[in-house]
Design an enzyme around this catalytic site. Sequence first.
Site, PDB file in Angstrom:
ATOM      1  N   HIS A 115     -18.989 -80.027   6.267  1.00 38.04           N
ATOM      2  CA  HIS A 115     -18.588 -78.618   6.410  1.00 38.04           C
ATOM      3  C   HIS A 115     -17.267 -78.360   5.669  1.00 38.04           C
ATOM      4  O   HIS A 115     -17.154 -77.419   4.883  1.00 38.04           O
ATOM      5  CB  HIS A 115     -18.459 -78.304   7.911  1.00 38.04           C
ATOM      6  CG  HIS A 115     -17.800 -77.001   8.226  1.00 38.04           C
ATOM      7  ND1 HIS A 115     -18.492 -75.896   8.689  1.00 38.04           N
ATOM      8  CD2 HIS A 115     -16.498 -76.617   8.158  1.00 38.04           C
ATOM      9  CE1 HIS A 115     -17.643 -74.896   8.874  1.00 38.04           C
ATOM     10  NE2 HIS A 115     -16.420 -75.302   8.568  1.00 38.04           N
ATOM     11  N   GLU A 116     -16.279 -79.238   5.893  1.00 39.10           N
ATOM     12  CA  GLU A 116     -14.965 -79.048   5.254  1.00 39.10           C
ATOM     13  C   GLU A 116     -15.075 -79.167   3.730  1.00 39.10           C
ATOM     14  O   GLU A 116     -14.434 -78.405   2.993  1.00 39.10           O
ATOM     15  CB  GLU A 116     -13.950 -80.080   5.763  1.00 39.10           C
ATOM     16  CG  GLU A 116     -13.709 -80.071   7.264  1.00 39.10           C
ATOM     17  CD  GLU A 116     -13.254 -78.732   7.788  1.00 39.10           C
ATOM     18  OE1 GLU A 116     -12.684 -77.940   7.013  1.00 39.10           O
ATOM     19  OE2 GLU A 116     -13.498 -78.451   8.970  1.00 39.10           O
ATOM     20  N   GLU A 159     -17.628 -69.547   6.860  1.00 46.53           N
ATOM     21  CA  GLU A 159     -17.851 -70.641   7.823  1.00 46.53           C
ATOM     22  C   GLU A 159     -19.340 -70.961   7.934  1.00 46.53           C
ATOM     23  O   GLU A 159     -19.737 -72.128   8.033  1.00 46.53           O
ATOM     24  CB  GLU A 159     -17.284 -70.280   9.199  1.00 46.53           C
ATOM     25  CG  GLU A 159     -15.759 -70.144   9.240  1.00 46.53           C
ATOM     26  CD  GLU A 159     -15.029 -71.411   8.820  1.00 46.53           C
ATOM     27  OE1 GLU A 159     -15.621 -72.507   8.938  1.00 46.53           O
ATOM     28  OE2 GLU A 159     -13.880 -71.316   8.357  1.00 46.53           O
TER      29      GLU A 159
HETATM   30 ZN   LIG Z   1     -14.680 -74.156   8.355  1.00 44.46          ZN
END
Ligand SMILES: [Zn+2]
Length: 428
Positions: A273-274, A353
């Site tokens: 994710h990062e 996100e």
């Molecule tokens: Zn994030």
Amino acid sequence: MLTMIFFVVALGSGFAAGQPGDVAGAAAAPTVVVDETAPVAVPEPTEQALRYYRSGNWLWVVEQVWSITVLVVLLATGFSAALGNVARRLGRSWFFTIVIYVTLFTAITTILDLPLSYYAEYVRQHAYGLSNQTFAKWFGDSLKSLGVACLVGALVLWLPYLLLRRCPTRWWLYSAVALAPFIVVASLVAPIWIAPLFNTFAPMHDKALEAKILALADRAGIEGSRVYEVDKSVDTKTLNAYVAGVFGTKRIVLWDTILKRMTERELLFVMGHEMGHYVLGHVWQGIAFSVLLMLGSFYVAYRTAGAVIARFGGRFGFTNLADIASLPLLLLLFSGFGLAVTPIELAFSRHIEHEADRFGLEITTASHSAGTAFVKLQEDALANPRPGLLYKLWRGSHPPLGERIDFVNAYHPWNSGQPLEYGDKFKR
Ligand SMILES: [Zn+2]
């Protein structure tokens, strides 16, 4: 203005929505065989979590009302004008008048905010069992934040005030253009000059895990990546990880709490994710978004401040926006604009996100581990997995955890041989 610079430093980076969490004290979980195709159920929030959610919403309202009230009182009582006179006497020159005003103003507003922040950051977190912080650490961190805010204010605020004097009709445009590089510089230095004031950053202790993370970064096409762990366990029981920095300071930071609580597969999904934030350019998109917000704030202030001063200037004790005593008025107009555009800003944040979640899933195909990672976030942060619409619009920087779990259960194109959204970005 100050908040905007801090905004970009924090934007689009965290993995969780930033609520503290109660870790059940689990040691590093043993490696077990995980069926990554098994869906994960969204747990019902506990009574305590719902209480934390509802009281948190009221606390947010109180904080908004309080910060606006403080600014109105400083203006309407003529206090800001008096402070401007003190700064002029002590500072003598135009530049030092601004530096002294900003320092005094920041110190006074911090003191006025102190009872509320003591309750919100210290008392309340301990009452819900979410914090490890000692009072000394909380107080020391508050003093350091004050120092940073004074320094940043003194470094940047002279610029719009200079332009207000020189270019009364175009200052809003020139100020935004002139301050844009400051936002880039703030993003560059925050992880190396500011974050280490508050916590200790170190290379990862678990070298085997670090090697797996670096191999994942390599597949994601990220070169020269740096991964740090930070001792956030002295502050909180929350779990989190984030990306920070630009150019030579870019890095992924893992809180030691998340390292202790999550399994290796869960952590690799979090890392995926990062890495998605970097590969998809979210850090730069966040910076561009901040510059746009700053431009909008300045423009609204330019269009409205004149009428406010014409109507209330006698009471405020100043007649020109270029007077440093107008700072509370500028901040008031910025916060009005900020509250109005928060839903747009957060919708952008939730979008990036969500795409980072998609990237993390596609590069790891660890659907079940992603789901259980979200469950741990929810339970440890006392989060509400399905918050109300108003919460989502004005406070939701990340998609609600219920939606994130639903997504990882539903999204698995690799199972049916369908193309990946970001497959072309992965190295084979
Ligand atoms: Zn994030």
